[in-house]
Design a protein around this motif. Structure first.
Motif, PDB file in Angstrom:
ATOM      1  N   LEU A  44      -9.269  -0.002  60.043  1.00 42.89           N
ATOM      2  CA  LEU A  44      -8.972   1.240  59.381  1.00 42.89           C
ATOM      3  C   LEU A  44      -7.827   1.897  59.865  1.00 42.89           C
ATOM      4  CD1 LEU A  44     -12.640   2.745  58.156  1.00 42.89           C
ATOM      5  CD2 LEU A  44     -10.808   1.872  56.736  1.00 42.89           C
ATOM      6  N   PRO A  70      -8.675  -4.043  57.514  1.00 45.13           N
ATOM      7  CA  PRO A  70      -9.830  -4.259  57.179  1.00 45.13           C
ATOM      8  C   PRO A  70     -10.284  -5.777  56.788  1.00 45.13           C
ATOM      9  CG  PRO A  70      -9.400  -2.159  55.971  1.00 45.13           C
ATOM     10  CD  PRO A  70      -7.997  -2.916  56.441  1.00 45.13           C
ATOM     11  N   ILE A 116     -19.212  -1.718  56.991  1.00 48.45           N
ATOM     12  CA  ILE A 116     -19.426  -0.592  57.922  1.00 48.45           C
ATOM     13  C   ILE A 116     -20.123   0.149  57.306  1.00 48.45           C
ATOM     14  CG2 ILE A 116     -17.340   0.950  56.799  1.00 48.45           C
ATOM     15  CD1 ILE A 116     -16.459   1.513  59.709  1.00 48.45           C
ATOM     16  N   GLN A 176     -17.271  -8.391  46.189  1.00 45.66           N
ATOM     17  CA  GLN A 176     -15.830  -8.227  46.898  1.00 45.66           C
ATOM     18  C   GLN A 176     -15.622  -9.601  48.071  1.00 45.66           C
ATOM     19  OE1 GLN A 176     -14.197  -6.563  44.764  1.00 45.66           O
ATOM     20  NE2 GLN A 176     -12.974  -6.117  46.806  1.00 45.66           N
ATOM     21  N   MET A 229     -23.454  -8.516  52.406  1.00 50.86           N
ATOM     22  CA  MET A 229     -21.995  -8.704  52.219  1.00 50.86           C
ATOM     23  C   MET A 229     -21.766 -10.223  53.299  1.00 50.86           C
ATOM     24  SD  MET A 229     -19.734  -5.661  52.019  1.00 50.86           S
ATOM     25  CE  MET A 229     -18.482  -6.194  52.342  1.00 50.86           C
ATOM     26  N   ARG A 261     -11.857   0.800  51.401  1.00 45.55           N
ATOM     27  CA  ARG A 261     -10.887  -0.245  51.917  1.00 45.55           C
ATOM     28  C   ARG A 261     -11.570  -1.384  52.789  1.00 45.55           C
ATOM     29  NH1 ARG A 261      -7.296   3.300  55.900  1.00 45.55           N
ATOM     30  NH2 ARG A 261      -6.627   1.199  56.365  1.00 45.55           N
ATOM     31  N   MET A 262     -12.967  -0.959  53.152  1.00 44.46           N
ATOM     32  CA  MET A 262     -13.625  -2.038  54.193  1.00 44.46           C
ATOM     33  C   MET A 262     -13.963  -3.063  53.274  1.00 44.46           C
ATOM     34  SD  MET A 262     -13.591  -1.182  57.155  1.00 44.46           S
ATOM     35  CE  MET A 262     -14.630  -2.508  57.925  1.00 44.46           C
ATOM     36  N   LEU A 263     -13.949  -2.611  51.956  1.00 41.44           N
ATOM     37  CA  LEU A 263     -14.534  -4.040  51.116  1.00 41.44           C
ATOM     38  C   LEU A 263     -13.136  -4.751  50.466  1.00 41.44           C
ATOM     39  CD1 LEU A 263     -17.139  -1.822  48.863  1.00 41.44           C
ATOM     40  CD2 LEU A 263     -17.439  -3.332  51.016  1.00 41.44           C
ATOM     41  N   ARG A 264     -12.059  -4.195  51.045  1.00 41.94           N
ATOM     42  CA  ARG A 264     -10.781  -5.111  50.753  1.00 41.94           C
ATOM     43  C   ARG A 264     -10.648  -5.055  49.200  1.00 41.94           C
ATOM     44  NH1 ARG A 264      -8.055  -8.178  54.783  1.00 41.94           N
ATOM     45  NH2 ARG A 264      -7.582  -9.682  53.039  1.00 41.94           N
TER      46      ARG A 264
END
Lengths: 266, 307
Positions: A56, A74, A80, A103, A152, B213-216
């Motif tokens: 980040l 990222p 996270i 994602q 994930m 953002r962490m999941l792009r």
């Protein structure tokens, strides 16, 4: 090769023209499957350290390497969990988990749905799948966030005081949970970096505790206690208490020292 | 007597006084219409009041508002009746009798409805075009720094200019009055919404942004699945104000050069010194605004159920 490697990492941000240094020349190695707790007072830069691992923020000097490759942002190999707002409030628990899975692009629609439900069951929230975050308690929300992270299927799990806003009983429950969830067939699947200011939490969860004073790593202590750590034998308890004393001392020593760094996101 | 019944008593005493004044008081003013329409109006108001009371009790909330409001309405009508039809103290042309105003609803309901429909059409087209365009462009401008850097100053200059200021010019500029009205409403809704959308995107909760953002997400996913739902509650909560201002702008625009519409109806009635029609038109505009904001409130509750 080490899973995570911090190589002479410094981080500063501009503060009224004069850069304020939050991290100074940090070196740290985390092995695959290791559970590392980063412990320290608020303002010591532990959240910044986690943000650099997440991608980040990027280091001002030095490099963060994952599997030997420098982090540039990222990535789908990391997930996270923050203290709050990790979930999107406009999605139900299931939609949140599902969104995380989609994602990653690893699974088809049907499989993703099945996985989302499976992970919600795993965190014992199957019945809350269609609820929005505002309808869930703080502890339930964090469980959904953890479910999303786990679903994930990332190799690295980053947690920034995930249980900081919860009361003691729920926190202990989730700690046990966290400990149980990352094991599969007696093998730790995930590399975890867990930021906390709670000594007992760190002693309960960590393979290794990294103690930070503003800007630097002051101590790096292995925690060679057997798991699960709910009911330890007398010898092990003595060992744990010795470790706790060391950590309390580290905290106390800092009491008198003036804080060197300006601020930290936490 | 229980409190509930006592509360109902006072409004109904005023109601009886009003009805008595309408039916039995000697009329001092010539040209007063038959009282039928007025009493029909009174019945409608009374029914609305009773529904409000019943709904209030069902919810268990004992608000005094309906009781106070109805007393206010009855007293107003009573004074109006006494001041015009009964005593003829008011100006006989400028202040029409309530009988005549209510008779207008009865005689002219087709014309009134037609004008409402005409206004609503322009209002809704302009409003939704402005809203959708503003949210869409605002999302992109909020997300892409370069777009934002150039459009933000423009929006800051444009947003505070009331669209009514350039509506006379637009009426002159555009080929038809209809297109001019739509553009006036569109502009009036667009700039504030556009600016608000940018601000909401930029001011997004940092942790939600980091989580996202962490999941792009791709830019497309970011805009449609994260930013759009994030800004909806803020946008929707401003809807009522922008809806009302749109109606205001439309009615204002209709005062100049329109051939249909609510604003035109009032303006035209005044031109021909038909003040009963003018007052009736104003009341209808009030009712329409109330209905619109009621609908908007319902939509709000639906759209932000996750809060």
């Amino acid at each position: 090769m080490a899973k995570i490697q911090l190589d002479h990492v410094s981080y500063s941000y501009p503060n009224r023209g004069r850069p304020a240094e939050v991290l100074h020349d940090l070196n740290l190695t985390v092995e695959r499957g290791e559970f590392v707790c980063v412990l320290g007072r608020s303002g010591c830069g532990k959240t910044t350290l986690l943000r650099l691992l997440a991608g980040l923020d990027l280091p001002t000097r030095g490099a963060v390497r994952i599997d030997g490759e420098a982090v540039t942002g990222p990535g789908t190999d990391r997930s996270i969990v923050f203290q709050s707002y990790t979930l999107f409030p406009w999605m139900t628990a299931r939609q949140n988990v599902l969104f995380g899975i989609q994602q990653t692009g690893k699974w088809g629609r049907a499989e993703a749905r099945r996985l989302a439900d499976a992970f919600l069951r795993k965190v014992e929230l199957a019945e809350a799948a269609d609820k929005y975050p505002y309808q869930l308690s703080g502890g339930m929300r964090q469980r959904v966030a953890i479910a999303r992270s786990l679903a994930m299927d990332t190799e690295i799990l980053l947690l920034d005081e995930p249980f900081g806003a919860l009361d003691t009983r729920i926190r202990r429950e989730l700690q046990e949970f966290m400990d149980a969830l990352r094991w599969r067939d007696g093998q730790a699947e995930k590399t975890v970096v867990f930021v906390t200011h709670d000594i007992d939490e760190a002693l309960y969860l960590a393979d290794r505790i990294v103690y930070m004073t503003p800007g630097r790593i002051a101590a790096d202590l292995p925690v060679p206690l057997p798991r699960p750590r709910k009911d330890l034998g007398p010898a092990e308890r003595a060992q744990r208490d010795a470790l706790r004393r060391t950590l309390v001392e580290l905290f106390d020593r800092e009491e008198d020292a003036p804080c060197r760094c300006a601020a930290d996101a936490s | 007597m229980p409190v509930r019944c006592r509360r109902l008593l006072i409004p109904h005493l005023f109601l009886i006084a009003l009805v008595a004044a309408v039916l039995f008081a000697p009329k001092g003013r010539p040209g007063v219409e038959h009282w039928g329409a007025l009493l029909a109006g009174v019945v409608v108001i009374e029914l609305l009041f009773l529904t409000a009371v019943i709904r209030n009790r069902r919810r268990g909330a004992e608000s005094t508002a309906p009781y106070d409001l109805i007393v206010f309405v009855w007293v107003l009508l009573l004074l109006w009746e006494l001041y015009t039809s009964v005593s003829n103290l008011a100006h006989p042309v400028l202040v029409p009798a309530p009988e005549n105003v209510f008779a207008t609803f009865h005689e002219q309901w087709r014309t009134l409805l037609l004008n409402i429909a005409y206004s609503m059409q322009l209002l809704l087209v302009g409003f939704f075009a402005g809203l959708i365009l503003a949210v869409l462009l605002g999302l992109y401008a909020g997300w892409y720094p370069r777009l934002r850097a150039f459009s933000y100053p423009i929006a800051n200059v444009m947003a505070p200019i009331p669209a009514v200021v350039f509506s006379p010019y637009l009426v002159a500029l555009m080929p038809t009055f209809r297109s001019a009205s739509v553009v006036v409403i569109l502009l009036g809704v667009f700039w504030p919404t556009f600016l608000g959308t940018i601000n909401r995107v930029v001011g997004m909760e940092p942790q939600i942004l980091d989580s996202a953002r962490m999941l792009r997400p791709t830019n497309r996913t970011m805009i449609w699945r994260i930013l759009l739902p994030y800004i909806i509650p803020g946008t929707v909560s401003g809807l009522k104000v922008s809806m009302t201002t749109s109606l205001l702008m439309l009615n204002f625009a209709e005062l100049m050069g329109a051939t249909h519409g609510m604003g035109f109806y009032v303006q035209n009635s005044i031109t021909y010194a038909n003040y009963a029609h003018a007052v009736a038109g104003i009341i209808v505009i009030g009712v329409v605004v109330t209905l619109l904001s009621w609908i908007v409130t319902k939509v709000q509750k639906k759209l932000i159920r996750w809060q």
